[in-house]
Design a protein around this motif. Structure first.
Motif, short mmCIF file in Angstrom:
data_model
loop_
_atom_site.label_atom_id
_atom_site.label_comp_id
_atom_site.label_asym_id
_atom_site.label_seq_id
_atom_site.Cartn_x
_atom_site.Cartn_y
_atom_site.Cartn_z
N ARG A 184 -75.79 123.24 0.01
CA ARG A 184 -76.79 122.45 0.74
C ARG A 184 -77.73 123.34 1.55
O ARG A 184 -78.90 123.01 1.75
CB ARG A 184 -76.10 121.45 1.66
N SER A 213 -81.20 112.96 6.83
CA SER A 213 -81.64 113.30 5.47
C SER A 213 -80.60 114.13 4.73
O SER A 213 -80.63 114.23 3.51
CB SER A 213 -82.95 114.09 5.54
N GLY A 214 -79.66 114.74 5.49
CA GLY A 214 -78.68 115.62 4.86
C GLY A 214 -79.26 116.94 4.43
O GLY A 214 -78.68 117.64 3.59
N ARG A 215 -80.41 117.32 5.03
CA ARG A 215 -81.10 118.54 4.62
C ARG A 215 -81.22 119.53 5.77
O ARG A 215 -81.28 119.16 6.93
CB ARG A 215 -82.50 118.20 4.10
N TRP A 232 -66.40 120.02 6.51
CA TRP A 232 -67.30 120.66 5.55
C TRP A 232 -66.76 122.01 5.12
O TRP A 232 -67.06 122.48 4.02
CB TRP A 232 -68.67 120.87 6.19
N PRO A 245 -78.88 115.27 10.04
CA PRO A 245 -77.81 114.44 9.48
C PRO A 245 -78.33 113.18 8.79
O PRO A 245 -77.63 112.60 7.95
CB PRO A 245 -76.96 114.08 10.71
#
Length: 252
Positions: free
Chosen positions: A38, A230-232, A190, A228
């Motif tokens: 990621r 967009s997760g980007r 994670w 958090p």
């Protein structure tokens, strides 16, 4: 565990063993290295932009870095070495874990990429006269070594005059402890528990201090932050957790 530790080696055997145990999972985007998958797009974008600017290369070229020699130190399974090779670099990937190098070499062969992978250390490369790199990637490695100052100075000596090194690491702040250590390892899971030792995180001024007196110019920090929603990951003015710095060796 196999490593080519040299008398001045700054590697931490416990850290090498920790990553060796999970070496087979490097290329699984949903496995233990999912956070790096990621994280990769923002790292790659920063690297590409910095090198394009530093060497005045054509951003529209398919392989803009032809003719440049790159070292990916602490390359792990090759998550950065492979895209660097595709961008035209003559690429060497070095890691102290033989298992990581085996994984990286096998995956590169499957992709038809020619990458010079070696189980070695920065200090051993220096002792063998393997320097003169145009670009060195030093990404999320320094917080895992036993002697970060000696390690970073060794890496800087591997640069050609005028060469560029990019260093990425974690800041030793309470925010980083909460998010990168407790949050990432124990709450969100994670990362495997124990991946990081917050006491080994480094402040930007400490990195500068390690290179004080060396014939280099240091710039940064350049922050990187996670959204958090967009997760980007994206570049940010906030360097309290993840950040990158650039090191340019003085021209001869």
């Amino acid at each position: 565990m196999t490593s080519q530790a040299h008398a001045r080696s700054s590697i931490d055997p416990a850290e090498v063993e920790r990553f060796s145990r999970i070496a087979a999972e490097w290329w699984d985007p949903k496995g233990k290295f999912a956070p790096l998958h990621r994280f990769n797009p923002v790292r790659l974008g920063f690297i590409r932009d910095q090198v394009l600017h530093h060497y005045q290369r054509d951003p529209t070229a398919r392989r803009p870095f032809e003719g440049l020699r790159l070292l990916d130190i602490g390359c792990g399974g090759g998550l950065l070495s492979e895209p660097m090779s595709r961008l035209g670099f003559e690429t060497m990937g070095v890691d102290a874990s033989a298992r990581n190098i085996g994984t990286a070499a096998a995956h590169a062969a499957e992709q038809g990429l020619v990458i010079d992978y070696r189980c070695s250390t920065a200090e051993d490369l220096l002792a063998a006269g393997e320097g003169a790199f145009d670009v060195i990637l030093n990404m999320e490695v320094i917080e895992h070594v036993a002697d970060p100052g000696d390690y970073l100075r060794s890496c800087a000596q591997l640069l050609k005059p005028g060469g560029l090194m990019i260093v990425a690491t974690l800041n030793r702040t309470l925010k980083a402890f909460a998010l990168a250590k407790v949050g990432a390892e124990y709450v969100l899971r994670w990362l495997p528990a124990g991946t990081h030792d917050w006491r080994k995180f480094l402040k930007p001024e400490e990195l500068r201090g390690f290179l004080a007196g060396a014939p280099v110019a240091v710039d940064g920090p350049f922050g990187v932050a996670f959204d958090p929603l967009s997760g980007r990951w994206s570049q940010s003015g906030d360097a309290d957790v993840n950040y990158m710095m650039t090191v340019v060796r003085n021209a001869a």
